[in-house]
Design a protein around this motif. Structure first.
Motif, short mmCIF file in Angstrom:
data_model
loop_
_atom_site.label_atom_id
_atom_site.label_comp_id
_atom_site.label_asym_id
_atom_site.label_seq_id
_atom_site.Cartn_x
_atom_site.Cartn_y
_atom_site.Cartn_z
N GLY A 13 -4.22 -6.65 -0.91
CA GLY A 13 -4.12 -8.10 -0.71
C GLY A 13 -2.69 -8.53 -0.39
N ILE A 14 -1.72 -7.97 -1.10
CA ILE A 14 -0.32 -8.29 -0.81
C ILE A 14 0.07 -7.74 0.56
CG2 ILE A 14 2.06 -7.75 -1.50
CD1 ILE A 14 1.05 -7.98 -4.43
N ARG A 29 1.77 -1.35 7.70
CA ARG A 29 2.68 -1.97 8.67
C ARG A 29 3.55 -3.04 8.01
NH1 ARG A 29 0.28 -3.44 14.30
NH2 ARG A 29 2.50 -3.41 14.75
N SER A 30 3.02 -3.74 7.01
CA SER A 30 3.78 -4.87 6.45
C SER A 30 4.69 -4.45 5.30
CB SER A 30 2.85 -5.99 6.01
OG SER A 30 2.02 -5.55 4.96
N ILE A 31 4.20 -3.68 4.34
CA ILE A 31 5.05 -3.33 3.19
C ILE A 31 5.36 -1.84 3.12
CG2 ILE A 31 4.40 -5.32 1.81
CD1 ILE A 31 2.54 -3.56 0.19
N GLY A 32 4.63 -1.01 3.86
CA GLY A 32 4.92 0.42 3.89
C GLY A 32 4.62 1.13 2.58
N GLY A 33 4.88 2.40 2.58
CA GLY A 33 4.62 3.22 1.39
C GLY A 33 5.47 2.83 0.20
N LEU A 34 6.74 2.52 0.45
CA LEU A 34 7.62 2.11 -0.64
C LEU A 34 7.15 0.80 -1.27
CD1 LEU A 34 10.17 2.61 -2.29
CD2 LEU A 34 11.45 1.39 -0.53
N GLY A 35 6.76 -0.15 -0.45
CA GLY A 35 6.25 -1.42 -0.97
C GLY A 35 4.97 -1.24 -1.76
N MET A 36 4.09 -0.36 -1.27
CA MET A 36 2.86 -0.09 -2.00
C MET A 36 3.17 0.52 -3.37
SD MET A 36 0.67 1.44 1.19
CE MET A 36 -0.84 1.79 0.32
N TRP A 90 -11.67 -0.62 -13.85
CA TRP A 90 -11.49 -1.99 -13.35
C TRP A 90 -10.01 -2.30 -13.14
CZ3 TRP A 90 -15.19 -4.11 -10.95
CH2 TRP A 90 -16.52 -3.97 -11.36
N LEU A 91 -9.14 -1.83 -14.04
CA LEU A 91 -7.70 -2.05 -13.86
C LEU A 91 -7.21 -1.34 -12.60
CD1 LEU A 91 -6.37 -1.74 -17.52
CD2 LEU A 91 -6.45 -3.80 -16.10
N GLY A 92 -7.72 -0.14 -12.35
CA GLY A 92 -7.36 0.57 -11.12
C GLY A 92 -7.82 -0.18 -9.88
N LEU A 93 -9.03 -0.73 -9.94
CA LEU A 93 -9.53 -1.52 -8.80
C LEU A 93 -8.67 -2.76 -8.57
CD1 LEU A 93 -13.37 -1.25 -9.43
CD2 LEU A 93 -12.07 -0.21 -7.57
N ILE A 94 -8.27 -3.41 -9.66
CA ILE A 94 -7.41 -4.59 -9.54
C ILE A 94 -6.07 -4.20 -8.94
CG2 ILE A 94 -6.11 -6.32 -10.86
CD1 ILE A 94 -8.56 -6.42 -12.78
N ALA A 95 -5.50 -3.08 -9.41
CA ALA A 95 -4.20 -2.64 -8.90
C ALA A 95 -4.27 -2.33 -7.40
CB ALA A 95 -3.73 -1.40 -9.67
N LEU A 96 -5.27 -1.56 -7.01
CA LEU A 96 -5.39 -1.21 -5.59
C LEU A 96 -5.69 -2.43 -4.73
CD1 LEU A 96 -7.37 2.15 -5.89
CD2 LEU A 96 -4.94 1.83 -5.33
N SER A 97 -6.51 -3.34 -5.24
CA SER A 97 -6.81 -4.54 -4.46
C SER A 97 -5.60 -5.45 -4.35
CB SER A 97 -8.01 -5.30 -5.05
OG SER A 97 -7.72 -5.81 -6.33
N LEU A 118 5.93 0.15 -5.06
CA LEU A 118 6.56 -0.88 -5.89
C LEU A 118 5.53 -1.83 -6.49
CD1 LEU A 118 9.19 -2.04 -6.95
CD2 LEU A 118 9.38 -3.38 -4.86
N VAL A 119 4.55 -2.25 -5.71
CA VAL A 119 3.50 -3.13 -6.23
C VAL A 119 2.73 -2.41 -7.34
CG1 VAL A 119 1.34 -4.32 -5.68
CG2 VAL A 119 3.28 -4.49 -4.13
N LEU A 120 2.38 -1.15 -7.12
CA LEU A 120 1.67 -0.38 -8.16
C LEU A 120 2.53 -0.20 -9.41
CD1 LEU A 120 -0.15 2.36 -6.06
CD2 LEU A 120 -1.19 0.49 -7.34
N ALA A 121 3.83 0.01 -9.24
CA ALA A 121 4.73 0.17 -10.38
C ALA A 121 4.82 -1.12 -11.19
CB ALA A 121 6.11 0.61 -9.91
N ILE A 122 4.90 -2.26 -10.51
CA ILE A 122 4.94 -3.55 -11.21
C ILE A 122 3.64 -3.78 -11.97
CG2 ILE A 122 4.96 -6.05 -10.86
CD1 ILE A 122 6.97 -5.52 -8.54
N PHE A 123 2.51 -3.45 -11.35
CA PHE A 123 1.22 -3.60 -12.04
C PHE A 123 1.15 -2.68 -13.24
CE2 PHE A 123 -3.22 -2.75 -12.85
CZ PHE A 123 -3.74 -4.03 -12.91
N ALA A 124 1.58 -1.43 -13.07
CA ALA A 124 1.55 -0.47 -14.18
C ALA A 124 2.44 -0.92 -15.34
CB ALA A 124 1.97 0.91 -13.69
#
Length: 132
Positions: A109-110, A61-68, A98-105, A70-76
């Motif tokens: 969290g965002i 509801r807050s960031i949507g699929g595109l936002g999700m 562990w990096l995957g867990l951090i990325a998903l969390s 984008l966050v994953l792309a920045i982490f990657a």
């Protein structure tokens, strides 16, 4: 900032309790002992499911699929930079989990914190925030 850290730590805990590269996680416990404690396994699974529904619904509801994405792309991209600088070695499977867990969390969290960040930056409340 402490609100975001709390939300992120709760998301990281939810994900790492469900699965992590150690033997101490829900998936491994159910595989090894779930048949002996079926009622406990079902209850724990339902509690985890409620946590995922809360986080995923708020995030979508807050960031949507595109936002999700984008966050994953920045982490990657950040992981890629750390690897190119020789700071991390991606040949270790446990580290990758562990990096995957951090990325998903971070995504969760965002997502859960985004309305608070948007309100702080813009001074505008979301429609869901009017009653607060």
């Amino acid at each position: 900032m402490t609100g975001f850290l709390t939300r992120w730590l709760c998301a990281f805990t939810l994900l790492s309790v469900t699965f992590n590269p150690t033997q101490y996680n829900y998936v491994r416990w159910v595989a090894d002992h779930g048949g002996n404690n079926l009622s406990v396994a079902v209850l724990a699974g339902l509690l985890l499911t409620v946590g995922y529904i809360i986080y995923l619904r708020a995030t979508l509801r807050s960031i949507g699929g595109l936002g999700m994405t984008l966050v994953l792309a920045i982490f990657a991209a950040s992981v890629w930079v750390l690897r190119d600088l020789g700071i991390i070695d991606l040949d270790k499977p446990g580290l990758n989990v562990w990096l995957g867990l951090i990325a998903l969390s971070l995504v969760l969290g965002i997502g859960l914190s985004w309305s608070h960040v948007r309100r702080a930056l813009s001074g505008q409340a979301d429609m869901d925030d009017v009653d607060e």
